[in-house]
Design a protein around this motif. Structure first.
Motif, PDB file in Angstrom:
ATOM      1  N   MET A   1      -8.687   0.903   5.152  1.00 18.77           N
ATOM      2  CA  MET A   1      -7.715   1.951   4.828  1.00 18.77           C
ATOM      3  C   MET A   1      -8.081   2.639   3.513  1.00 18.77           C
ATOM      4  O   MET A   1      -8.010   3.858   3.406  1.00 18.77           O
ATOM      5  N   SER A   2      -8.491   1.847   2.533  1.00 19.32           N
ATOM      6  CA  SER A   2      -8.882   2.425   1.236  1.00 19.32           C
ATOM      7  C   SER A   2     -10.126   3.293   1.400  1.00 19.32           C
ATOM      8  O   SER A   2     -10.197   4.403   0.871  1.00 19.32           O
TER       9      SER A   2
ATOM     10  N   ASP B   1       0.608   9.700  -4.864  1.00 19.17           N
ATOM     11  CA  ASP B   1       0.969  11.050  -4.382  1.00 19.17           C
ATOM     12  C   ASP B   1       2.099  11.668  -5.190  1.00 19.17           C
ATOM     13  O   ASP B   1       2.527  12.787  -4.893  1.00 19.17           O
TER      14      ASP B   1
ATOM     15  N   THR C   1       0.842  -1.217   0.000  1.00 17.09           N
ATOM     16  CA  THR C   1       0.000   0.000   0.000  1.00 17.09           C
ATOM     17  C   THR C   1       0.870   1.257   0.000  1.00 17.09           C
ATOM     18  O   THR C   1       0.518   2.253  -0.608  1.00 17.09           O
TER      19      THR C   1
ATOM     20  N   LYS D   1      -8.191   5.150   8.354  1.00 23.10           N
ATOM     21  CA  LYS D   1      -6.912   5.415   7.690  1.00 23.10           C
ATOM     22  C   LYS D   1      -5.702   4.979   8.498  1.00 23.10           C
ATOM     23  O   LYS D   1      -4.756   4.422   7.966  1.00 23.10           O
ATOM     24  N   THR D   2      -5.717   5.260   9.786  1.00 24.67           N
ATOM     25  CA  THR D   2      -4.525   5.043  10.618  1.00 24.67           C
ATOM     26  C   THR D   2      -4.710   3.931  11.627  1.00 24.67           C
ATOM     27  O   THR D   2      -3.887   3.036  11.747  1.00 24.67           O
TER      28      THR D   2
ATOM     29  N   ASP E   1       0.861   4.163  -2.636  1.00 17.41           N
ATOM     30  CA  ASP E   1       0.647   5.538  -2.149  1.00 17.41           C
ATOM     31  C   ASP E   1       1.635   6.512  -2.776  1.00 17.41           C
ATOM     32  O   ASP E   1       1.276   7.620  -3.156  1.00 17.41           O
TER      33      ASP E   1
ATOM     34  N   GLN F   1     -11.832  10.643   3.177  1.00 15.95           N
ATOM     35  CA  GLN F   1     -11.126  11.909   3.412  1.00 15.95           C
ATOM     36  C   GLN F   1     -11.131  12.789   2.152  1.00 15.95           C
ATOM     37  O   GLN F   1     -11.375  13.984   2.222  1.00 15.95           O
ATOM     38  N   ILE F   2     -10.884  12.160   1.014  1.00  8.17           N
ATOM     39  CA  ILE F   2     -10.879  12.922  -0.247  1.00  8.17           C
ATOM     40  C   ILE F   2     -12.258  13.528  -0.492  1.00  8.17           C
ATOM     41  O   ILE F   2     -12.395  14.688  -0.868  1.00  8.17           O
TER      42      ILE F   2
ATOM     43  N   GLN G   1      -2.697   9.359  15.578  1.00 10.64           N
ATOM     44  CA  GLN G   1      -3.067  10.321  14.543  1.00 10.64           C
ATOM     45  C   GLN G   1      -3.311  11.713  15.130  1.00 10.64           C
ATOM     46  O   GLN G   1      -2.938  12.717  14.532  1.00 10.64           O
TER      47      GLN G   1
ATOM     48  N   LYS H   1      -5.558  19.748   4.922  1.00  6.11           N
ATOM     49  CA  LYS H   1      -6.023  18.542   5.622  1.00  6.11           C
ATOM     50  C   LYS H   1      -6.752  18.970   6.877  1.00  6.11           C
ATOM     51  O   LYS H   1      -6.303  19.851   7.600  1.00  6.11           O
TER      52      LYS H   1
ATOM     53  N   GLU I   1      -9.237   6.617   3.140  1.00  6.04           N
ATOM     54  CA  GLU I   1      -8.583   7.560   2.210  1.00  6.04           C
ATOM     55  C   GLU I   1      -9.629   8.236   1.322  1.00  6.04           C
ATOM     56  O   GLU I   1      -9.610   9.439   1.101  1.00  6.04           O
TER      57      GLU I   1
END
Length: 325
Positions: free
Chosen positions: A145-146, A91, A83, A173-174, A87, A152-153, A211, A236, A149
């Motif tokens: 986790m996916s 990114d 992952t 995510k974390t 990433d 969040q987007i 986090q 963020k 992410e």
């Protein structure tokens, strides 16, 4: 002795053997792949994930671990590395932990393929040994986790997320990966027991605290890990900012959102935002929440008998809160 070395001490022999097993788990008949996987092994980080697996397993079993514990640690490290490789491509990042990323050295196409290879190696390591319970734990973590992410987007564009949505994002995510490490450790030595869920929750709490600590670095001058204000520049949403947005006047909120959205490259404005968040109690509130997660994690540990592994896990909880990077 550094705190990370203290944490590692009760599992030093296991960690050494793990490195050999992990490297073997990545082997391939393709020379290019072996060159790349060797590079991955050479630039390892603190190795927190396998440490969580082994400490949890040894605490629960009373000091013994088995091949399943090693496989679980290898699988989580393989899949997590996959992952991270993906990433860096997403990114467009050229560095990771101070080293060049795979995509910087070998370009995106090879990096994506290596990520796919590591993912399949992780899946096969579990399937070949019938560790379906461990595979399930890891697969759920990757799915979460996916989703985290993407959530969040989806939410970050609006800058008006609630605290509850924020917790859900960081949980997925974390926290979900640390939770997987701890439940894996428990499941490897005591499958289908209540320890598996108990330690999953323990790991989740540490992840949440971790986090929030990361969020706080954004507002402190002594941050070594990343420059102050970086999350603001990247728009963020962090807990101190969310708290402040929900506890200020309409006018202040407008100024704050405008600053984060349109003036995040302006150093003076970013400094003003940081000062505003501090004055409104955003940091104090985030620290309080972080402390609550820490206490709940320590309470779970307190239900287990005394052992060097339990002490190391307690050290780990406190290290998450007190770390400087």
């Amino acid at each position: 002795m550094k705190i990370t070395e203290q944490i590692k001490q009760p599992i030093a022999a296991e960690m050494e053997l793990f490195e050999k097993k992990f490297y073997e788990a990545m082997s391939s008949k393709v020379a290019l792949l072996n060159r790349i996987t060797f590079y991955i092994v050479k630039r390892k980080g603190k190795q927190m994930r396998p440490m969580f697996v082994f400490l949890t397993a040894k605490m629960i079993s009373g000091g013994t671990i088995n091949e399943r514990s090693y496989r679980g640690a290898s699988v989580i490290e393989l899949i997590h590395t996959a992952t991270l490789v993906h990433d860096d491509v997403v990114d467009d990042s050229n560095r990771r932990r101070g080293f060049f990323s795979l995509n910087a050295l070998w370009k995106n196409k090879i990096a994506v393929l290596v990520g796919d290879f590591l993912l399949s190696k992780g899946l096969l390591l579990s399937i070949d040994h019938g560790d379906f319970d461990l595979l399930r734990i890891i697969s759920v973590a990757v799915r979460e986790m996916s989703e985290g992410e993407l959530l969040q987007i989806e939410k970050a564009r609006r800058l008006d997320i609630t605290e509850d949505v924020y917790y859900e994002i960081i949980r997925q995510k974390t926290a979900t990966l640390i939770a997987a490490c701890c439940s894996l450790g428990a499941a490897s030595v005591n499958p289908d027991s209540e320890d598996v869920e108990k330690m999953r929750r323990f790991g989740e709490l540490i992840g949440m605290a971790f986090q929030i600590k990361d969020d706080l670095f954004d507002y402190t001058e002594d941050s070594i890990g990343k420059p102050t204000g970086i999350d603001i520049k990247e728009q963020k949403m962090t807990l101190p900012l969310i708290y402040t947005l929900n506890n200020c006047t309409k006018q202040e909120k407008k100024w704050l959102i405008n600053s984060v959205k349109n003036h995040n490259k302006d150093k003076k404005r970013v400094k003003e935002v940081i000062a505003f968040v501090q004055n409104k109690g955003g940091l104090t509130y985030a620290e309080k929440r972080m402390g609550e997660y820490q206490q709940e994690a320590l309470e779970i540990l307190s239900t287990y008998p005394a052992s060097p592994y339990k002490d190391a896990l307690a050290l780990m909880v406190n290290y998450v809160i007190e770390r400087k990077i």
